[in-house]
Motif scaffolding. Structure first.
Motif, PDB file in Angstrom:
ATOM      1  N   PHE A  94       0.732  -1.176  -0.140  1.00 29.93           N
ATOM      2  CA  PHE A  94       0.182   0.103   0.082  1.00 29.93           C
ATOM      3  C   PHE A  94       0.816   1.325   0.033  1.00 29.93           C
ATOM      4  O   PHE A  94       0.738   2.238  -0.885  1.00 29.93           O
ATOM      5  N   LEU A  95       1.919   1.432   0.889  1.00 23.41           N
ATOM      6  CA  LEU A  95       2.647   2.630   0.945  1.00 23.41           C
ATOM      7  C   LEU A  95       3.779   2.496  -0.287  1.00 23.41           C
ATOM      8  O   LEU A  95       4.020   3.795  -0.846  1.00 23.41           O
ATOM      9  N   CYS A  96       3.830   1.297  -0.821  1.00 20.92           N
ATOM     10  CA  CYS A  96       4.484   1.601  -2.076  1.00 20.92           C
ATOM     11  C   CYS A  96       3.935   2.280  -3.201  1.00 20.92           C
ATOM     12  O   CYS A  96       4.319   3.478  -3.942  1.00 20.92           O
ATOM     13  N   LYS A  97       2.556   2.189  -3.087  1.00 21.25           N
ATOM     14  CA  LYS A  97       1.614   2.846  -4.405  1.00 21.25           C
ATOM     15  C   LYS A  97       1.477   4.358  -3.581  1.00 21.25           C
ATOM     16  O   LYS A  97       1.551   5.381  -4.538  1.00 21.25           O
ATOM     17  N   PHE A  98       1.253   4.480  -2.339  1.00 21.40           N
ATOM     18  CA  PHE A  98       0.797   5.883  -1.787  1.00 21.40           C
ATOM     19  C   PHE A  98       1.936   6.712  -2.022  1.00 21.40           C
ATOM     20  O   PHE A  98       1.975   8.126  -2.300  1.00 21.40           O
ATOM     21  N   ILE A  99       3.240   6.124  -1.657  1.00 21.42           N
ATOM     22  CA  ILE A  99       4.611   6.961  -1.591  1.00 21.42           C
ATOM     23  C   ILE A  99       4.691   7.655  -3.181  1.00 21.42           C
ATOM     24  O   ILE A  99       5.138   8.804  -3.271  1.00 21.42           O
ATOM     25  N   ILE A 100       4.710   6.434  -3.968  1.00 27.20           N
ATOM     26  CA  ILE A 100       4.869   6.860  -5.517  1.00 27.20           C
ATOM     27  C   ILE A 100       3.732   8.102  -5.725  1.00 27.20           C
ATOM     28  O   ILE A 100       4.025   9.164  -6.564  1.00 27.20           O
ATOM     29  N   TRP A 101       2.641   8.119  -5.458  1.00 29.16           N
ATOM     30  CA  TRP A 101       1.332   8.978  -5.630  1.00 29.16           C
ATOM     31  C   TRP A 101       1.936  10.111  -5.023  1.00 29.16           C
ATOM     32  O   TRP A 101       1.723  11.491  -5.735  1.00 29.16           O
ATOM     33  N   MET A 102       2.560  10.435  -3.888  1.00 25.08           N
ATOM     34  CA  MET A 102       2.839  11.474  -3.339  1.00 25.08           C
ATOM     35  C   MET A 102       3.968  12.184  -3.955  1.00 25.08           C
ATOM     36  O   MET A 102       4.216  13.305  -4.477  1.00 25.08           O
ATOM     37  N   HIS A 103       4.846  11.175  -4.375  1.00 27.73           N
ATOM     38  CA  HIS A 103       6.272  11.710  -5.078  1.00 27.73           C
ATOM     39  C   HIS A 103       5.946  12.478  -6.275  1.00 27.73           C
ATOM     40  O   HIS A 103       6.437  13.375  -6.776  1.00 27.73           O
ATOM     41  N   PHE A 104       4.947  11.810  -7.232  1.00 25.63           N
ATOM     42  CA  PHE A 104       4.554  12.200  -8.411  1.00 25.63           C
ATOM     43  C   PHE A 104       3.699  13.443  -8.296  1.00 25.63           C
ATOM     44  O   PHE A 104       3.876  14.353  -9.361  1.00 25.63           O
ATOM     45  N   THR A 105       2.950  13.505  -7.373  1.00 23.64           N
ATOM     46  CA  THR A 105       1.904  14.688  -7.386  1.00 23.64           C
ATOM     47  C   THR A 105       2.859  16.072  -6.929  1.00 23.64           C
ATOM     48  O   THR A 105       2.760  16.943  -7.634  1.00 23.64           O
ATOM     49  N   GLY A 106       3.671  15.863  -6.224  1.00 22.35           N
ATOM     50  CA  GLY A 106       4.684  16.985  -5.707  1.00 22.35           C
ATOM     51  C   GLY A 106       5.266  17.206  -6.994  1.00 22.35           C
ATOM     52  O   GLY A 106       5.732  18.400  -7.481  1.00 22.35           O
ATOM     53  N   LEU A 107       6.036  16.373  -7.850  1.00 20.08           N
ATOM     54  CA  LEU A 107       6.743  16.523  -9.097  1.00 20.08           C
ATOM     55  C   LEU A 107       5.965  17.495  -9.865  1.00 20.08           C
ATOM     56  O   LEU A 107       6.517  18.473 -10.395  1.00 20.08           O
ATOM     57  N   TYR A 108       4.756  16.740 -10.516  1.00 20.06           N
ATOM     58  CA  TYR A 108       4.173  17.255 -11.519  1.00 20.06           C
ATOM     59  C   TYR A 108       3.479  18.465 -11.366  1.00 20.06           C
ATOM     60  O   TYR A 108       3.471  19.603 -12.002  1.00 20.06           O
ATOM     61  N   SER A 109       3.089  18.876  -9.929  1.00 23.76           N
ATOM     62  CA  SER A 109       2.390  20.120  -9.667  1.00 23.76           C
ATOM     63  C   SER A 109       3.220  21.131  -9.609  1.00 23.76           C
ATOM     64  O   SER A 109       3.001  22.248 -10.086  1.00 23.76           O
ATOM     65  N   SER A 110       4.712  20.745  -9.012  1.00 20.86           N
ATOM     66  CA  SER A 110       5.678  21.996  -9.258  1.00 20.86           C
ATOM     67  C   SER A 110       6.090  22.479 -10.856  1.00 20.86           C
ATOM     68  O   SER A 110       6.120  23.388 -10.876  1.00 20.86           O
ATOM     69  N   ILE A 111       5.974  21.447 -11.577  1.00 22.88           N
ATOM     70  CA  ILE A 111       6.504  21.933 -12.946  1.00 22.88           C
ATOM     71  C   ILE A 111       5.354  22.663 -13.678  1.00 22.88           C
ATOM     72  O   ILE A 111       5.592  23.513 -14.267  1.00 22.88           O
ATOM     73  N   PHE A 112       4.011  22.081 -13.420  1.00 23.89           N
ATOM     74  CA  PHE A 112       2.919  23.019 -13.935  1.00 23.89           C
ATOM     75  C   PHE A 112       2.757  24.274 -13.448  1.00 23.89           C
ATOM     76  O   PHE A 112       2.383  25.343 -13.820  1.00 23.89           O
ATOM     77  N   VAL A 113       3.042  24.575 -11.901  1.00 21.27           N
ATOM     78  CA  VAL A 113       2.958  25.660 -11.291  1.00 21.27           C
ATOM     79  C   VAL A 113       3.851  26.609 -11.976  1.00 21.27           C
ATOM     80  O   VAL A 113       3.776  27.705 -12.236  1.00 21.27           O
ATOM     81  N   LEU A 114       5.005  26.142 -12.047  1.00 17.80           N
ATOM     82  CA  LEU A 114       6.440  26.995 -12.638  1.00 17.80           C
ATOM     83  C   LEU A 114       5.942  27.367 -13.895  1.00 17.80           C
ATOM     84  O   LEU A 114       6.092  28.685 -14.106  1.00 17.80           O
ATOM     85  N   MET A 115       5.361  26.548 -14.747  1.00 20.45           N
ATOM     86  CA  MET A 115       4.895  27.121 -16.111  1.00 20.45           C
ATOM     87  C   MET A 115       3.773  28.008 -16.048  1.00 20.45           C
ATOM     88  O   MET A 115       3.933  28.961 -16.873  1.00 20.45           O
ATOM     89  N   SER A 152      -2.522  16.909 -11.670  1.00 17.93           N
ATOM     90  CA  SER A 152      -1.468  16.157 -11.024  1.00 17.93           C
ATOM     91  C   SER A 152      -1.743  15.128 -10.208  1.00 17.93           C
ATOM     92  O   SER A 152      -1.105  14.284 -10.308  1.00 17.93           O
ATOM     93  N   ILE A 153      -2.630  15.274  -9.461  1.00 17.32           N
ATOM     94  CA  ILE A 153      -3.351  14.251  -8.591  1.00 17.32           C
ATOM     95  C   ILE A 153      -3.813  12.874  -9.573  1.00 17.32           C
ATOM     96  O   ILE A 153      -3.585  11.842  -9.317  1.00 17.32           O
ATOM     97  N   GLY A 154      -4.552  13.427 -10.764  1.00 13.08           N
ATOM     98  CA  GLY A 154      -4.919  12.374 -11.503  1.00 13.08           C
ATOM     99  C   GLY A 154      -3.861  11.636 -12.110  1.00 13.08           C
ATOM    100  O   GLY A 154      -3.950  10.267 -12.214  1.00 13.08           O
TER     101      GLY A 154
END
Length: 305
Positions: A94-115, A152-154
């Motif tokens: 479960f945490l394998c999936k959940f941590i990946i979700w947090m990881h990429f949510t933070g990553l994608y949202s940061s690049i989109f906010v920067l843009m 980003s979340i999706g």
């Protein structure tokens, strides 16, 4: 750590050859812990300053607040990667999936906010749109940030469901996925970076033509934040593409590629603590931080007495 590569010969079938080489996972794990501490302290202080002193109707402030939130979400995943590098994945499926979700949510949202922040500056400086309409700019910034978080979340949910616990030790992709390397990575990194670079070049050209030093100082922090993202995440994404498309011929090449990958990974992860440091380039932000810290120390002394 042992690695396997396929050695091919015209007269022989493909052979699997074990490789043993320099292990730097301990260094990587220790660096992740340092990055985690710096990021939490820096981004919490930045949010404290922005919510205490800065007026939130300015679109740039709204974007920076969302960047800090993106960095904190990404940072929450860093200790798990530190343990993963120091040992194995001991947190379950479960945490394998959940941590990946947090990881990429933070990553994608940061690049989109920067843009979005860069496009906002482009519209204001180059196109001269909504320059004096703060209320409209506030609505635009909030609306864009909501869309950014939804997207980003999706997308991160898609990444999370690809992961599974393998052999009870490894959190890794459950199946081969060419979509990520041929579509997702270019779309979610290289295209936004191209838009950011184009907008910033146009902004710099406009500033040089007008010779407005005040505007130049106001935009310098934004430029530094964008440059830091490209410097930190650019090499890592390039190495990811190389790892997927290029197959090392021997153990020496595999060792070099692995070391470069881990160094670029440390550089990429360090980005989550960069934005607060860059914001401190602004004298006003430094003054607010100094005031808040002195005020807090004064309260603690009064309670102690």
């Amino acid at each position: 750590m042992d690695y396997i590569y396929n050695s091919t010969d015209e007269d022989e079938d493909s052979l699997q050859v074990p490789c043993q080489f320099l292990e730097i996972s301990t260094i990587t794990g220790a660096m992740f812990i340092i990055i985690f501490i710096l990021s939490v302290v820096g981004n919490v202080l930045l949010l404290w300053i922005l919510f205490t002193f800065e007026k939130l109707y300015l679109s740039t402030k709204i974007f920076i607040i969302n960047l800090a939130c993106s960095d904190l979400i990404f940072t929450a995943s860093v200790p798990f990667w530190a343990v993963y590098h120091l040992h194995y994945w001991v947190f379950g499926d479960f945490l394998c999936k959940f941590i990946i979700w947090m990881h990429f949510t933070g990553l994608y949202s940061s690049i989109f906010v920067l843009m979005a922040m860069t496009v906002d500056r482009f519209c204001t400086v180059v196109l001269n749109k909504m320059r004096n309409n703060n209320q409209r700019k506030k609505q635009y910034a909030i609306g864009v940030c909501v869309v950014v978080w939804v997207i980003s979340i999706g997308i991160s949910v898609y990444d999370a469901f690809k992961m599974e616990l393998s052999d009870d030790y490894y959190c890794e992709v459950s199946y081969s996925d060419d979509l990520r390397y041929y579509f997702q990575v270019p779309l979610l990194f290289f295209i936004p970076i191209a838009i950011i670079i184009f907008c910033n070049c146009a902004i710099i050209y406009t500033i040089l033509r007008t010779a407005n030093r005040t505007r130049h100082k106001a935009l310098s922090v934004v430029f530094c934040i964008v440059a830091a993202y490209i410097i930190c995440w650019g090499p890592y994404n390039i190495v990811l593409l190389i790892k997927d498309l290029y197959k090392p011929k021997d153990c020496d090449e595999l060792e070099r590629l692995d070391i470069v990958y881990k160094v670029c990974q440390i550089l990429a992860f360090s980005h989550c603590c960069m934005n607060p440091l860059l914001c401190m380039l602004n004298q006003k932000v430094r003054s607010h931080l100094f005031y808040l810290l002195c005020h807090r120390v004064g309260i603690i002394r009064e309670r102690a007495n």
